[in-house]
Every structure is written in C-alpha cells, then in structure tokens.
Design a protein around this motif. Structure first.
Motif, short mmCIF file in Angstrom:
data_model
loop_
_atom_site.label_atom_id
_atom_site.label_comp_id
_atom_site.label_asym_id
_atom_site.label_seq_id
_atom_site.Cartn_x
_atom_site.Cartn_y
_atom_site.Cartn_z
N GLY A 177 0.81 -1.21 0.00
CA GLY A 177 0.00 0.00 0.00
C GLY A 177 0.84 1.26 0.00
N SER A 178 0.22 2.38 0.34
CA SER A 178 0.88 3.68 0.30
C SER A 178 2.08 3.74 1.25
N LEU A 179 3.07 4.54 0.86
CA LEU A 179 4.20 4.81 1.74
C LEU A 179 3.87 6.00 2.63
N VAL A 180 4.24 5.90 3.90
CA VAL A 180 3.94 6.96 4.86
C VAL A 180 5.15 7.20 5.74
N VAL A 181 5.48 8.48 5.94
CA VAL A 181 6.43 8.88 6.98
C VAL A 181 5.67 9.74 7.98
N VAL A 182 6.24 9.94 9.16
CA VAL A 182 5.56 10.68 10.21
C VAL A 182 6.45 11.84 10.66
N SER A 183 5.85 13.02 10.80
CA SER A 183 6.63 14.19 11.24
C SER A 183 7.02 14.05 12.71
#
Length: 261
Positions: A207-213
């Motif tokens: 699925g989608s790639l996500v990073v977190v601030s």
C-alpha cells in the motif's frame, strides 16, 4: 541541534492500505529554459497506479509567488477532461507565466472534494516550485497557507539517492505526529492529449508509503527513483469540518528528482 532534528525526522516507512489521493499541478519540466507561458495540467488523481480520476471543481485560489510577490492566476485556468486508465474526470489546463530568473512557487487551493467511499471531504493545499536560470529566490519560504510543507532541500533538482526533508506547518507552527503519504508519478500526464501515459513503476504491495513528522514537524524520505514525488500531510490543517462532515485538510508538496549522470 539541526543534525539532531534531522536524525529524529528519519521516520520509519509505514505501508498502509488504500489508494492515495493527490492533487497534481504538473508540467513537463520544473526548470524552465526560457521565458514564456508554461503549460500545466491540474488533476486530482492517483498517479502512482494510474488510478481513479476525481472530478475537480474550480479552485478557491490559484496563484504564484515570485521574488516575494503574489500573482493571481485564477483566470489562467481552463476546464478540461483528463483521461486516466480507469475513467475520465473534470480537471483543468493552465499556464504559468515565467519571465524573470528565480523561483515560481505555484499554489493551488482547491474546493473541498467529497469522497463518498469515506463520507468525508478532502482539501489538499498544494505547492510546487518551478525555477528559471538556476537562481533560487523563494523555494524555502512559507507562503502563509493554513497548512503547508516547507522544504529544507531545493525541490526542483533533487538527486536520486539523496534525502528530501520538509517541515509540516499548521497555521505557521510545526505540526508534530502527522502522517505524510508519499506518492510517485509513475503515470505522467500527456499535456497534448490530456491523458495519462502508461505507468513506469508498480505500487508497492503493502500500500501507500507513509512517513511521520517528528516533534518539530520535520520528516525525511530517501528518493529512490527519478521523476515527480509528492508528499501529502494528512489532516494537518486547522479546519476539520465542511458542510457538517469531516474534512481532511492536507498540505501537499511536489518535488522533481534526477539521476546523477
């Protein structure tokens, strides 16, 4: 201190299910060779997998910032139909007037889009930076949107294999703990036919790639491939409701990456 912030911003990539909605103001190049009108497609779409095209209404605002000066471009929008692999959708053709050297920060503030499958509205406040003659002027400055991503890396000639870092702001202040979806434009718009080209890469199976601030709103992502990359800070804006329903007010930022030859 800055190195400590950057280290904290190297968040783990999290694959999530579902397809990523991305507002894409697209031109063939981000580095403009000569003065004139740059042709654009403004499409709300799934460009990684050449997926569903969402119908756009007329944007609430469409403007550029050059040398700190704001120019309204709303009259340069022309309604058009964009054809993806799955369907056709209402989109816009546009032009960006490029004259002098420097950066041209293009800002699109769309009308909220109602996503029936999620029973909520989405509004993606979107920035992309174009440049003429390699003279940097405005790329690192906030533009004053309710939420926005401010780059810490010059965004129109990022090197593949390097790291892009940005900061998510909400009402001018760092926004911590924000999920940022990462999108690759594998299916680029053909500006002549106003249709999607076949994708050059496949989305990851997770699925989608996500990073977190991090606590200071910073995030980083290593760029693995040349082309357009988008970052959408989901729900980072202060407005959370529209017409009695949930609103995800997102900050979107696009970069263009190149192989080192």
């Amino acid at each position: 201190m800055r190195n400590m912030i950057f280290a904290a911003a190297l968040a783990t990539l999290i694959p999530i299910s579902g397809q990523a909605h991305f507002l894409l103001p697209y031109a063939a190049e981000t580095q403009i060779a000569k003065p004139g009108d740059v042709t654009l497609a403004v499409v709300f779409w799934h460009p990684f997998e050449n997926g569903h095209v969402m119908d756009m209404q007329a944007p609430e605002a469409f403007y550029m910032i050059h040398n700190g000066e704001k120019t309204d471009l709303i009259d340069r929008l022309e309604a058009a139909v964009f054809k993806g692999a799955q369907n056709e959708g209402a989109a816009f053709r546009a032009t960006l007037p490029v004259k002098r050297s420097g950066d041209y920060v293009l800002v699109t503030q769309p009308a909220p889009y109602y996503e029936t499958s999620e029973d909520k509205y989405i509004q993606q406040l979107t920035k992309v930076v174009f440049n003429r003659n390699q003279l940097p002027t405005d790329w690192a400055d906030p533009v004053g949107l309710p939420t926005e991503i401010v780059p810490l890396v010059k965004p129109y000639n990022v090197v593949v294999g390097s790291t892009f870092t940005g900061q998510v702001l909400r009402e001018g202040q760092p926004a911590a703990g924000i999920e940022i979806e990462v999108e690759y434009v594998a299916a680029t718009p053909d500006l002549g036919s106003f249709a999607a080209t076949p994708p050059t890469a496949k989305p990851l199976p997770g699925g989608s790639l996500v990073v977190v601030s991090d606590m200071n709103g910073y995030f980083s992502f290593g760029i693995p491939k040349a082309g357009w990359w988008g970052f959408a800070a989901l729900g980072s804006g202060p407005v959370t409701e529209h017409e009695g329903k949930e609103l995800s007010q997102d900050a979107v930022f696009w970069i263009n990456a190149f192989d080192l030859e």
